[in-house]
Design an enzyme around this catalytic site. Structure first.
Site, PDB file in Angstrom:
ATOM      1  N   LYS A  38      41.515   4.267 -10.982  1.00 37.17           N
ATOM      2  CA  LYS A  38      41.978   4.066  -9.613  1.00 37.17           C
ATOM      3  C   LYS A  38      40.817   4.291  -8.636  1.00 37.17           C
ATOM      4  CE  LYS A  38      45.162   6.961 -10.777  1.00 37.17           C
ATOM      5  NZ  LYS A  38      46.287   7.560 -11.385  1.00 37.17           N
ATOM      6  N   GLU A  45      50.670  -2.997 -25.931  1.00 42.30           N
ATOM      7  CA  GLU A  45      51.747  -3.590 -25.161  1.00 42.30           C
ATOM      8  C   GLU A  45      51.229  -4.858 -24.481  1.00 42.30           C
ATOM      9  OE1 GLU A  45      53.102  -0.694 -22.333  1.00 42.30           O
ATOM     10  OE2 GLU A  45      51.375  -0.931 -21.037  1.00 42.30           O
ATOM     11  N   LYS A  58      52.250   9.005 -24.055  1.00 42.08           N
ATOM     12  CA  LYS A  58      52.830   7.857 -23.353  1.00 42.08           C
ATOM     13  C   LYS A  58      53.900   7.150 -24.170  1.00 42.08           C
ATOM     14  CE  LYS A  58      48.575   7.062 -20.796  1.00 42.08           C
ATOM     15  NZ  LYS A  58      47.816   8.086 -21.494  1.00 42.08           N
TER      16      LYS A  58
END
Length: 189
Positions: free
Chosen positions: A187, A150, A65
């Site tokens: 999800k 992040e 990523k």
């Protein structure tokens, strides 16, 4: 002996060997485990197996990523400021301090997916413990301990567009889907 229950699913050489010995034509890696492992895709190719998925070079780029984010930034896309893949809580704390990031923060496994190796950290006091947990889960799930940091966006939408292509250059974008409804970063819809 002494291997974790998921260790066989992460042993690229053994999985590729078994597929070749059993006369398989192709290997579909599913999701998680070896699905984002460029070395596994290379091993499949070397053994004459069709790897049902991206080319090894694509997996190398998008399976990490932090590399994928750097590629997006280079293409001029907006991205959140984030660290490179880190292997220690001390390195994460140093990055947060140096970059001036504000809490809450998101820790995320650099490799793999499915919400594994991921945590929201609300306060500086929780960073070290959360980092250790995420790194351990990432290593157990994907064979790689790197985690990046992040800013956490609590009301962000998670939209995905699936693109299917073949070795002849034919590709089609399937409908986009809203994957924002999640439980524990997994999800639901």
């Amino acid at each position: 002996r002494g291997a974790t229950p998921v260790a066989p699913y992460l042993d690229a050489a053994v999985v590729a060997d078994i597929a070749a010995k059993e006369g398989c034509d192709a290997v579909h890696p599913g999701y998680g485990f070896l699905s984002e492992n460029d070395n596994f895709a290379k091993l499949c190719e070397e053994k004459g197996l069709t790897f049902v998925g991206p080319a090894p070079a694509t997996i190398d780029l998008f399976g990490d990523k932090t590399k994928a984010k750097a590629c997006a930034a280079e293409a001029g896309l907006p991205i959140l400021e984030s660290s490179p893949g880190l292997t220690s809580a001390a390195a994460a704390e140093a990055f947060v301090s140096q970059a001036g990031l504000k809490f809450p923060l998101l820790l995320k496994a650099s490799f793999g997916g499915g919400g594994r190796g991921q945590a929201v950290v609300d306060r500086p006091e929780g960073l070290s413990e959360a980092f250790a947990k995420c790194s351990k889960e990432a290593e157990l799930s994907f064979g790689r301990p790197e985690v990046f940091v992040e800013r956490f966006l609590p009301r962000a939408r998670h939209i995905e567009v699936q693109i299917v292509g073949d070795q002849h250059g034919c590709a089609v974008a399937l409908n986009g889907r809203d994957c924002s409804t999640q439980r524990r970063f997994q999800k639901i819809f």
